[in-house]
Design a protein around this motif. Structure first.
Motif, short mmCIF file in Angstrom:
data_model
loop_
_atom_site.label_atom_id
_atom_site.label_comp_id
_atom_site.label_asym_id
_atom_site.label_seq_id
_atom_site.Cartn_x
_atom_site.Cartn_y
_atom_site.Cartn_z
N LYS A 37 0.07 -10.29 -5.03
CA LYS A 37 1.47 -9.94 -5.13
C LYS A 37 1.88 -8.83 -4.28
O LYS A 37 1.18 -7.77 -3.97
CB LYS A 37 1.55 -9.19 -6.79
N LYS A 38 3.21 -9.06 -3.58
CA LYS A 38 3.74 -8.06 -2.69
C LYS A 38 2.94 -7.79 -1.57
O LYS A 38 2.87 -6.49 -0.97
CB LYS A 38 4.16 -6.56 -3.50
N SER A 39 1.94 -8.63 -0.97
CA SER A 39 1.08 -8.25 -0.04
C SER A 39 1.36 -8.70 1.44
O SER A 39 0.77 -8.51 2.41
CB SER A 39 -0.33 -8.77 -0.33
N SER B 70 6.67 -14.12 -5.24
CA SER B 70 6.02 -12.72 -5.76
C SER B 70 5.06 -12.09 -4.62
O SER B 70 4.74 -11.00 -4.82
CB SER B 70 5.16 -12.97 -7.05
N SER B 71 4.69 -12.96 -3.70
CA SER B 71 3.78 -12.47 -2.51
C SER B 71 4.45 -11.74 -1.54
O SER B 71 3.81 -10.79 -0.81
CB SER B 71 3.00 -13.35 -2.01
N GLY C 279 6.15 -8.70 0.13
CA GLY C 279 6.39 -7.19 0.00
C GLY C 279 7.06 -6.44 0.93
O GLY C 279 7.43 -5.08 0.50
N ILE D 13 13.25 -6.18 -2.12
CA ILE D 13 12.26 -6.22 -0.98
C ILE D 13 12.42 -5.28 0.05
O ILE D 13 13.69 -5.25 0.59
CB ILE D 13 12.13 -7.78 -0.05
N MET E 88 4.11 -1.53 4.02
CA MET E 88 3.31 -2.19 3.33
C MET E 88 2.35 -1.42 2.33
O MET E 88 2.03 -1.90 1.20
CB MET E 88 2.48 -3.37 4.04
N LYS F 183 6.02 3.25 -0.40
CA LYS F 183 5.79 3.59 -1.88
C LYS F 183 7.64 4.09 -2.20
O LYS F 183 8.15 3.61 -3.13
CB LYS F 183 4.99 4.42 -2.37
N ARG G 227 10.09 1.35 -1.70
CA ARG G 227 10.28 0.09 -2.52
C ARG G 227 10.79 0.56 -3.68
O ARG G 227 11.43 -0.07 -4.66
CB ARG G 227 8.53 -0.06 -2.81
#
Length: 476
Positions: A265-267, A358-359, A361, A380, A429, A435, A438
């Motif tokens: 997820k989010k990678s 979902s992946s 990020g 995103i 990322m 962070k 995001r």
């Protein structure tokens, strides 16, 4: 016959603009079943391409459309700037637009005319018919504020804007570097600059300007322009965000879906420069090596380098052999070395579907406003990599104003180097700055959803506007 309110929408032959104004149109008739819309569409070339046709084929029955006779542009230079090609089409289409408006208004009284922000020449046509005239502005309120302020800047600044050391002050906006002003303002002796100023002056004829933005996204700019209405600025209606819906069948067995499904997820970083965005071959190599150095997962939609030929917004899908040659522009061994971490998709992929996975990020993006809003509604975070038009202004808003993007540094040759790309990708990322970005983007996502709810700011604004139109509706 049922009482209907008839609205005319005038578009421009730019794919990204068409997408935006048609999403607005669909929302308008969905929200108001007794509104009928006729879309009037200037064209150039032999006929609209498949992508344009597909946009219209999916419209509901209470939206009809007319494609005007194609404009012959053979007398224009082959290397003419795409913006001037569009403007030449607009100027040549004005008589045909006037004829269609006259016919529509005489057969079924029009309550209002809404024209794309690039075709302000329609506003005086509506005024001649005593019809309410509106502009649909598919970009930021920040750009709109600049447009409404551009004549003042032209009169008060004598030098080339790009030579200014001080930042440019725009009402209600963050100050920006002059080099981030839109392309037409980078050369004040150009025909594009003259056209830009003339078009902006006509905005003042509008009864209102609808903006594809929302209050929480650009509140200070919106409030400032609304306060300036008493000074002659048209009424400002923030009614967005309008983004293209995901119409793809997720059950189809595409390679990119298989790849994304395998990632955490989010990678994964999604890399795309939009429908008309291209890089030089040198920059493609630097981007590839930067992605590799970062060690982060990526899904990259690769288009031909700009040495391969100019690609117009409306020519998507016209090249039969692109997929066969595209991968040759990548560094030797790149695909093999990154096969566990990345996937390169030639030419095109369904962006809305990918951003909703979902992946995903992060999004390395050209900062076109459609792509930016799609990123916001999915929460995103961005790497801002602007290319042309107003995209540098958008990048400034996203990185310096909203702080939901990181903007990489460009070297003296205009290239973003692999080391810079690596650092920015890792920072977004997996870094601390990422962070915070995001979290702020998640907040904007919530604000965007709220704006479109039944009692949301954008929905209420559009309802207020359509009630005015419906009061003028007649049988059609």
């Amino acid at each position: 016959m049922e009482n209907k309110t008839h609205i005319a929408i005038v578009t421009v032959p730019v794919y990204s603009h068409l997408r935006s104004i048609l999403e607005f149109t669909k929302k308008l008739v969905h929200q108001n079943q007794n509104i009928h819309v006729t879309c009037i569409n200037p064209t150039f070339g032999s006929s609209p391409c498949n992508n344009v046709n597909s946009l219209f084929e999916t419209l509901p029955s209470n939206i009809s459309y007319i494609f005007l006779p194609p404009i012959n542009l053979q007398d224009l230079p082959k290397d003419i700037h795409p913006a001037l090609k569009v403007q030449a089409t607009i100027f040549s289409s004005v008589p045909s637009i006037q004829d269609v408006l006259n016919t529509l208004h005489s057969s079924s009284k029009l309550a209002a005319v809404v024209a794309d922000g690039l075709i302000t020449q329609v506003l005086p046509l509506a005024k001649k018919l005593n019809i309410l005239a509106y502009s649909y502005f598919p970009s930021t309120t920040m750009l709109l504020s600049l447009c409404l302020h551009s004549t003042y800047l032209d009169k008060t600044i004598s030098s080339e804007y790009k030579d200014l050391l001080d930042k440019i002050e725009i009402p209600g906006c963050i100050p920006i570097n002059a080099t981030d002003l839109p392309d037409p303002m980078q050369d004040r002796s150009s025909e594009a600059y003259k056209v830009f100023l003339e078009g902006n002056d006509i905005f003042y004829l509008a009864d209102g300007i609808m903006v594809n933005s929302f209050l929480a996204l650009e509140e200070n700019t919106i409030r400032t322009l609304q306060q300036k209405e008493c000074e002659g600025v048209p009424s400002i209606y923030p009614i967005g965000p309008f983004v293209q819906n995901d119409s793809c069948n997720k059950k189809r067995d595409f390679e990119y879906l298989k790849f994304l499904d395998k990632q955490e997820k989010k990678s994964t970083l999604y890399v795309s420069f939009g429908s008309g965005g291209t890089l030089s071959n040198e920059q493609i190599i630097e981007l590839a090596l930067g992605l590799e150095l970062s060690g982060q997962n990526f899904l990259w939609v690769l288009r031909p380098p700009n040495e391969f030929g100019v690609i117009d917004d409306l020519d998507i899908g016209e090249y039969d052999d692109v997929n066969d040659v595209l991968l040759k522009f990548l560094p030797n061994g790149f695909l093999e070395r990154t096969k566990e971490k990345g996937l390169v998709v030639p030419y095109w992929a369904p962006q809305v579907e990918i951003l909703g996975h979902s992946s995903i990020g992060g999004f390395l993006c050209h900062c076109g406003w459609n792509s930016t809003l799609e990123s916001i509604v999915h929460g995103i975070p961005l790497i801002a990599w602007p290319l042309f038009a107003e995209q540098k202004m958008n990048a400034a808003l996203l990185s310096d104003g909203l702080r939901v993007a990181i903007r990489p540094k460009v070297n003296e040759k205009g290239i973003i180097e692999r080391k810079e790309i690596c650092e920015v990708v890792k920072n977004l990322m997996v870094g601390e700055e990422g962070k915070g970005i995001r979290e702020r983007m998640e907040k904007l996502k919530g604000d965007a959803i709220d704006a479109l709810k039944e009692n949301g700011s954008s929905t209420k604004t559009l309802i207020q506007l359509t009630l005015k139109w419906k009061s003028l509706g007649l049988n059609i």
